[in-house]
Write an enzyme that holds these catalytic residues in place. Structure first.
Site, PDB file in Angstrom:
ATOM      1  N   HIS A   1     -43.056 -18.052 -52.232  1.00  0.00           N
ATOM      2  CA  HIS A   1     -42.208 -19.127 -51.705  1.00  0.00           C
ATOM      3  C   HIS A   1     -43.066 -20.273 -51.161  1.00  0.00           C
ATOM      4  O   HIS A   1     -42.727 -21.451 -51.318  1.00  0.00           O
ATOM      5  CB  HIS A   1     -41.308 -18.594 -50.588  1.00  0.00           C
ATOM      6  CG  HIS A   1     -40.134 -17.799 -51.075  1.00  0.00           C
ATOM      7  ND1 HIS A   1     -39.330 -18.216 -52.109  1.00  0.00           N
ATOM      8  CD2 HIS A   1     -39.617 -16.608 -50.658  1.00  0.00           C
ATOM      9  CE1 HIS A   1     -38.368 -17.321 -52.315  1.00  0.00           C
ATOM     10  NE2 HIS A   1     -38.525 -16.338 -51.451  1.00  0.00           N
TER      11      HIS A   1
ATOM     12  N   HIS B   1     -44.266 -11.739 -52.043  1.00  0.00           N
ATOM     13  CA  HIS B   1     -43.014 -12.460 -52.294  1.00  0.00           C
ATOM     14  C   HIS B   1     -42.950 -13.726 -51.431  1.00  0.00           C
ATOM     15  O   HIS B   1     -42.616 -14.810 -51.924  1.00  0.00           O
ATOM     16  CB  HIS B   1     -41.844 -11.520 -51.974  1.00  0.00           C
ATOM     17  CG  HIS B   1     -40.491 -12.151 -52.038  1.00  0.00           C
ATOM     18  ND1 HIS B   1     -39.619 -11.952 -53.083  1.00  0.00           N
ATOM     19  CD2 HIS B   1     -39.841 -12.972 -51.162  1.00  0.00           C
ATOM     20  CE1 HIS B   1     -38.500 -12.626 -52.860  1.00  0.00           C
ATOM     21  NE2 HIS B   1     -38.606 -13.250 -51.698  1.00  0.00           N
ATOM     22  N   GLU B   2     -43.300 -13.599 -50.157  1.00  0.00           N
ATOM     23  CA  GLU B   2     -43.250 -14.753 -49.253  1.00  0.00           C
ATOM     24  C   GLU B   2     -44.327 -15.780 -49.598  1.00  0.00           C
ATOM     25  O   GLU B   2     -44.102 -16.990 -49.499  1.00  0.00           O
ATOM     26  CB  GLU B   2     -43.385 -14.292 -47.798  1.00  0.00           C
ATOM     27  CG  GLU B   2     -42.262 -13.372 -47.321  1.00  0.00           C
ATOM     28  CD  GLU B   2     -40.878 -13.964 -47.543  1.00  0.00           C
ATOM     29  OE1 GLU B   2     -40.739 -15.204 -47.476  1.00  0.00           O
ATOM     30  OE2 GLU B   2     -39.938 -13.195 -47.797  1.00  0.00           O
TER      31      GLU B   2
ATOM     32  N   GLU C   1     -35.324 -16.275 -55.631  1.00  0.00           N
ATOM     33  CA  GLU C   1     -35.680 -14.915 -55.227  1.00  0.00           C
ATOM     34  C   GLU C   1     -36.198 -14.108 -56.415  1.00  0.00           C
ATOM     35  O   GLU C   1     -37.145 -13.331 -56.287  1.00  0.00           O
ATOM     36  CB  GLU C   1     -34.465 -14.220 -54.600  1.00  0.00           C
ATOM     37  CG  GLU C   1     -34.003 -14.835 -53.289  1.00  0.00           C
ATOM     38  CD  GLU C   1     -35.119 -14.920 -52.263  1.00  0.00           C
ATOM     39  OE1 GLU C   1     -35.849 -13.927 -52.077  1.00  0.00           O
ATOM     40  OE2 GLU C   1     -35.269 -15.995 -51.652  1.00  0.00           O
TER      41      GLU C   1
END
Length: 614
Positions: A160, A156-157, A240
């Site tokens: 980003h 997930h990071e 998100e």
């Protein structure tokens, strides 16, 4: 393929909504201060307007300059402590391995990992670009999540990082800090009137007036806080969902990130207690503070969307308790009975995967780690061992030349001579991409090492590789990787301003022509095929037709100078140029080590995370 370059380009200009909310917030605060001043000091209204802009503008500029210089400052602002790459703590080793594997699989520099002393489950990525990114993770996440769940959070990071969200987040931090500064000033004034020194001559009415003025500023500060929170909510929520979906794509394991979100929901454990957490709420994995405007989508909605991707309810194994097994031997890592030969893969497919963590690559890296010589892994994480690995990697295959190199190393750096000799035979067994992967790991260790020791090492390496009067392509590529992953970050920490990436290919046409010529000549032994590949590449790059440079013009030293110009290309232009370079490679329908090495060096200098070939 184009998504990464579009996202990075957009990150430089995608601030319209952010700027709008910031301007509205500034106007709201300024008007409020003007009205407050009109009550207490009517003659000071012009000065109040100027002071309002200064109170907001100075903190904004200060925060923008400081936070934009390094993602590590964000982690340190939250009390983060960098995890030593050589750590043998089970939980710390687990997160380091997960991050390392993802970085290698995606082709980006391995980001340092900072641990936050928080019991909650949370994490973040910070920095301006993939090249200076850092990862922060709470102690609660390390202790509560399984390896698969931690991998889902890290995926997930990484999303980003690749989608350019970090740059927006860093700007938002500065804007929020500026808007909230008025409240801090009011608090300071109020505190001064309450606890400051007084004498008999002190005018009680004046003190009371100043105190009321301070209270007024605190109230006005709430307006700034309101717009700051609104800004966090506006820039975070939809991103998100995208990062959650990308995490599933990267890991092919919805249960990983889904299990992490379930644990946060069940334990209500995303809330952080650090005093600075409110400024960084929008960049956390889950909402880190309780606030009127939610900066993240509801956990239930995020879990529901992941379940939809998984095709149903997430399996219960996704919320199993973490084991205390050695992370390196975890069965979920997809072990294989033998090694793969990744260099025979498709460079075009790798280019299409730029800006992602290809699931196939991730599985292969995990498998390679599980059978890799543990002494190599240990050495790459140790400061002296990392130096020794790079020197051992660049020893000549010719034993006569290698003997000269060993003598140079023994003279210049006797403290690592034995380590180099011990590692030499082990590294010779690695293929090209495996060797570069260990150079990448070594760079992540060296970048936070002693600058003085590194200078000695760099001089030793230069003398060693040029001891026979020339430099091999592999040695040259290692030099380019060291430049970008160790020397540039060290220089930036010392105050050096990083190159600005805003040029178009036409502005660096001469350098582009020679670089494409080098790839065409090095990539094919057939002169006609090389010319065809070169002309095709020039057309794709949008450059006018020109004669292919001669072999005398196409030296590695000259190419290194050309790359100084090429690394100023804006992300979208860099993507087009790499695509043009790939057309040279595809001209003869074969892929060689030489071609991969040149593309790896070029992508490194252009700050493009090129995944290993699949």
């Amino acid at each position: 393929m184009s998504n990464f370059f579009e996202h990075q380009d957009r990150a430089q200009s995608r601030t319209g909504w952010l700027v709008f909310l910031f301007v509205i917030g500034v106007l709201g605060v300024t008007v409020s201060i003007t009205l407050l001043t009109a009550v207490f000091m009517p003659n000071a209204i012009p000065a109040a307007i100027v002071v309002s802009f200064l109170i907001i503008g100075i903190p904004f500029a200060f925060k923008l300059l400081t936070m934009s210089s390094s993602g590590a400052l964000v982690a340190e602002s939250l009390g983060g402590i960098r995890i030593n790459p050589a750590s043998q703590d089970v939980n710390e080793r687990k997160i380091l391995n997960v991050v390392e594997e993802m970085a290698i699989a995606s082709g980006m520099p391995i980001p340092p990992v900072f641990i936050l002393d928080e019991d909650c489950i949370n994490a973040f990525a910070a920095g301006k670009t993939p090249q200076d990114a850092v990862i922060g993770v709470s102690r609660g996440a390390l202790e509560s999540l399984t390896r698969d769940e931690l991998q889902g959070v890290m995926a997930h990071e990484f999303s980003h990082i690749f989608h350019g969200d970090m740059r927006i987040n860093m700007r938002a931090i500065a804007a929020i800090f500026g808007l909230m500064a008025i409240g801090y000033v009011g608090y300071f004034i109020l505190r001064s009137t309450m606890f400051g020194p007084r004498t008999r001559k002190t005018d009680g009415k004046a003190v009371a007036g100043i105190a009321i003025f301070g209270i007024g500023l605190i109230v006005i500060g709430c307006i700034g806080t309101f717009f700051g929170r609104l800004m966090q909510a506006a820039i975070s929520r939809q991103r998100e969902f995208l990062a959650d979906a990308s995490a599933v794509q990267y890991t092919r394991n919805p249960a990983g990130i889904g299990g992490a979100l379930r644990k946060i929901s069940a334990q209500a454990s995303g809330i952080m207690h650090h005093a600075e957490a409110s400024q960084f709420n929008h960049m956390l994995f889950s909402q880190g503070i309780n606030t009127l405007f939610a900066s993240h989508p509801p956990l239930a909605e995020r879990i529901k969307r992941i379940e939809a991707i998984a095709g149903g309810v997430l399996p219960e194994s996704s919320i199993s308790k973490p084991t205390q097994d050695d992370p390196q031997s975890n069965d979920s890592r997809g072990k294989t009975d033998g090694r793969m030969n990744p260099i025979a893969g498709n460079l075009v497919a790798s280019f299409a995967a730029v800006g992602s963590v290809p699931a196939r690559n991730l599985a292969r890296v995990q498998a390679e780690y599980s059978v890799c010589d543990k002494s190599l892994i240990s050495a790459a994480h140790d400061p002296n061992g990392a130096l020794a690995i790079v020197l051992a990697m660049t020893l000549s295959q010719d034993q006569t030349k290698a003997a000269v190199q060993r003598k140079i190393i023994a003279t210049k750096m006797p403290e690592i001579e034995m380590a180099v000799n011990h590692l030499e035979q082990t590294v010779r067994k690695l293929d090209t991409q495996e060797r570069l992967a260990f150079v990448d790991v070594a760079c992540a260790t060296l970048v936070f090492g002693s600058a003085d020791v590194y200078k000695i090492f760099r001089a030793t390496l230069s003398e060693s590789v040029r001891s026979d009067g020339s430099i091999s392509l592999f040695e040259w590529v290692v030099m380019q990787i060291l430049r970008m992953r160790v020397e540039l970050p060290m220089a930036i920490r010392g105050g050096f301003v990083a190159p600005v990436h805003n040029a178009n290919i036409s502005q660096v046409a001469a350098s582009a022509r020679r670089a494409l010529g080098v790839i065409a000549i090095f990539g094919s032994d057939d002169a006609e095929e090389a010319k065809i590949g070169f002309q095709s590449a020039m057309k794709i790059a949008g450059l006018e037709a020109a004669n292919m440079p001669s072999k005398e013009e196409c030296t590695l030293d000259l190419l290194a100078k050309d790359m100084d110009q090429l690394e100023t290309l804006r992300p979208s232009a860099a993507g087009i140029f790499i695509k043009a370079a790939l057309s040279c490679v595809a001209a003869d329908q074969t892929t060689t080590d030489r071609e991969y090495l040149l593309l790896r060096a070029l992508s490194e200098r252009l700050s493009i995370p090129l995944p290993p070939t699949q």
